[in-house]
Design a protein around this motif. Structure first.
Motif: not given
Length: 457
Positions: A149, A165-169, A173
């Motif tokens: 990741y 990455v934490y602002s997306t789905r 991860r």
């Protein structure tokens, strides 16, 4: 000599083209080699840290007696071993063409059967869940292909732009966990029937939680707070009216007692004179006093009602009153503010992505092939020549699902921008879909039954 020179010139141009192609290939190989070296270094660092931890643990074991690690300590540290409660049986069998969000393809359906290895009686764990219309599904992205990741990813809706990455789905991860909101259609025994899903067949499910708008929806919370505020305001108004009513009743009763005292004195004086004509006068005075009380109360209540109504009207119209009695009411009431700033906010590229929705078309040949499929709920003698859906209920529902998948452009950024091949293949339920993408549209060319299905029929 001139023909020979021309031939040499053609050979030279071909060699130059081949050399440029080779340079590009060498450049690509170097990039792949660099990425492989970086990945190798990361793996070596992780292996070295694991070996060092093992060495430290062995040294500690040699010095001190081993202490067993209790499950409670492991839970407090966050080191737990997850066990799937079941596996999804979905109308999407492969990653290609599976919607990225559950709202993209409404007719999508799936089934989840709770494993008996988790509960001796799996159906007991589902008692009461039928009262909810939607459920949260916590699952594992088991088809990522690797566990690597990155801190920044390229969402397909951003068309190649990088974000955290934490602002997306993104499925890639540190912990490959997924969360989806699915519609609960029905529960049969230990099996849950779902719709509006975005999970492929075989997805391990870790947990199920009911969706409760009062807890999970910020908009519902705001409406609940507003209703609670209005209820409290109405109760305060009713309390004020009751207090005024009690005060007026007390004043009326005190006046009545004074009148009755005066009447008693008058009766005693008249009884001494022995005048028989004064007896109707006493009764008439009492009757008049008794009937004057409701009239006074009615007048007081009418005044209170007019006052409260006028105060609410002034508040709703946001008018400033010159009366000194209205100013403390406005200053004492701490009314919360409601508006767009109180609702949840999301990134702008979610509502207005750089990638627009596509128009979906069907060729007449594809429409005829789709009409050949039988719905899953149709009863009767099986027809060996016609394919049958497993999850979808009609060809119209299948067409709506295909439109939902293709309108969101399921292609990756690479296939969308660099790949010359415009053909696209995906599987929906028991149908293999062939389509191609043009400028702003997607056209379905062929709808064929899956080979394994045709083989079994």
């Amino acid at each position: 000599m001139s023909p020979v020179c021309d031939c040499c010139g053609e050979n030279t141009s071909k060699l130059k083209q081949q050399a440029s192609v080779m340079r590009k290939e060498i450049k690509n190989l170097r990039q792949m080699l660099d990425s492989a070296v970086r990945a190798h270094r990361k793996h070596m660092i992780s292996i070295q840290s694991a070996v060092s931890k093992i060495g430290v643990c062995e040294a500690d074991k040699a010095q001190t007696p081993p202490a067993p690690t209790s499950p409670q300590v492991a839970l407090e540290k966050g080191s737990i071993q997850t066990v799937p409660i079941g596996y999804i049986s979905s109308c999407f069998s492969v990653k290609n063409g599976t919607p990225r969000q559950p709202t993209i393809c409404g007719p999508s359906r799936a089934e989840l059967r709770i494993q008996q290895s988790v509960f001796n009686n799996p159906e007991h764990a589902l008692v009461g869940l039928e009262q909810y219309s939607h459920v949260w599904i916590i699952f594992l992205f088991h088809k990522n292909g690797h566990l690597s990741y990155k801190a920044k990813v390229k969402p397909p809706r951003l068309n190649g732009q990088r974000v955290g990455v934490y602002s997306t789905r993104s499925p890639h991860r540190p912990n490959a966990l997924g969360l989806t909101l699915a519609k609960l259609d029905k529960i049969v025994g230990d099996t849950i029937h779902l719709s509006d899903i975005d999970m492929i067949a075989g997805t391990p499910v870790l947990d199920i939680k009911p969706y409760i708008p009062e807890y999970d929806s910020p908009q519902t919370r705001i409406h609940m707070d507003l209703e609670l505020y209005e209820l409290n305001t109405n109760q305060s108004n009713v309390t004020t009216m009751e207090d005024l009513y009690k005060d007026s009743e007390t004043d009326a009763q005190s006046g009545l007692r004074g009148e009755r005292t005066n009447d008693d004195d008058l009766v005693s004086q008249l009884s001494k004179d022995k005048c028989e004509a004064d007896i109707p006068l006493i009764d008439s005075s009492r009757v008049s006093a008794q009937f004057s009380l409701p009239k006074d109360l009615h007048g007081v209540l009418e005044e209170v009602k007019a006052y409260v109504t006028q105060g609410d009207f002034c508040q709703r119209e946001e008018q400033v009153s010159d009366s000194p009695m209205d100013k403390p009411l406005e200053s004492n009431v701490d009314r919360p503010r409601y508006g767009e700033e109180s609702y949840s906010t999301i990134a702008g590229w979610i509502r207005e992505p750089p990638v627009s929705s596509l128009e979906v078309r069907f060729t007449p040949h594809a429409e005829r092939e789709l009409e050949e499929f039988l719905p899953t709920h149709l009863s009767g003698a099986p027809e060996s020549v016609r394919p049958r859906f497993k999850f979808l209920r009609s060809p119209e529902e299948a067409a709506a699902a295909i439109r939902g998948v293709l309108s969101a452009d399921p292609r990756s950024v690479y296939r969308r921008t660099r790949c010359r091949d415009r053909l696209f293949f995906f599987t929906l339920d028991t149908a293999d879909i062939t389509c191609w993408f043009g400028q702003g549209f997607a056209e379905v060319l062929q709808v064929r039954p899956v080979e394994c299905q045709t083989a079994t029929m």
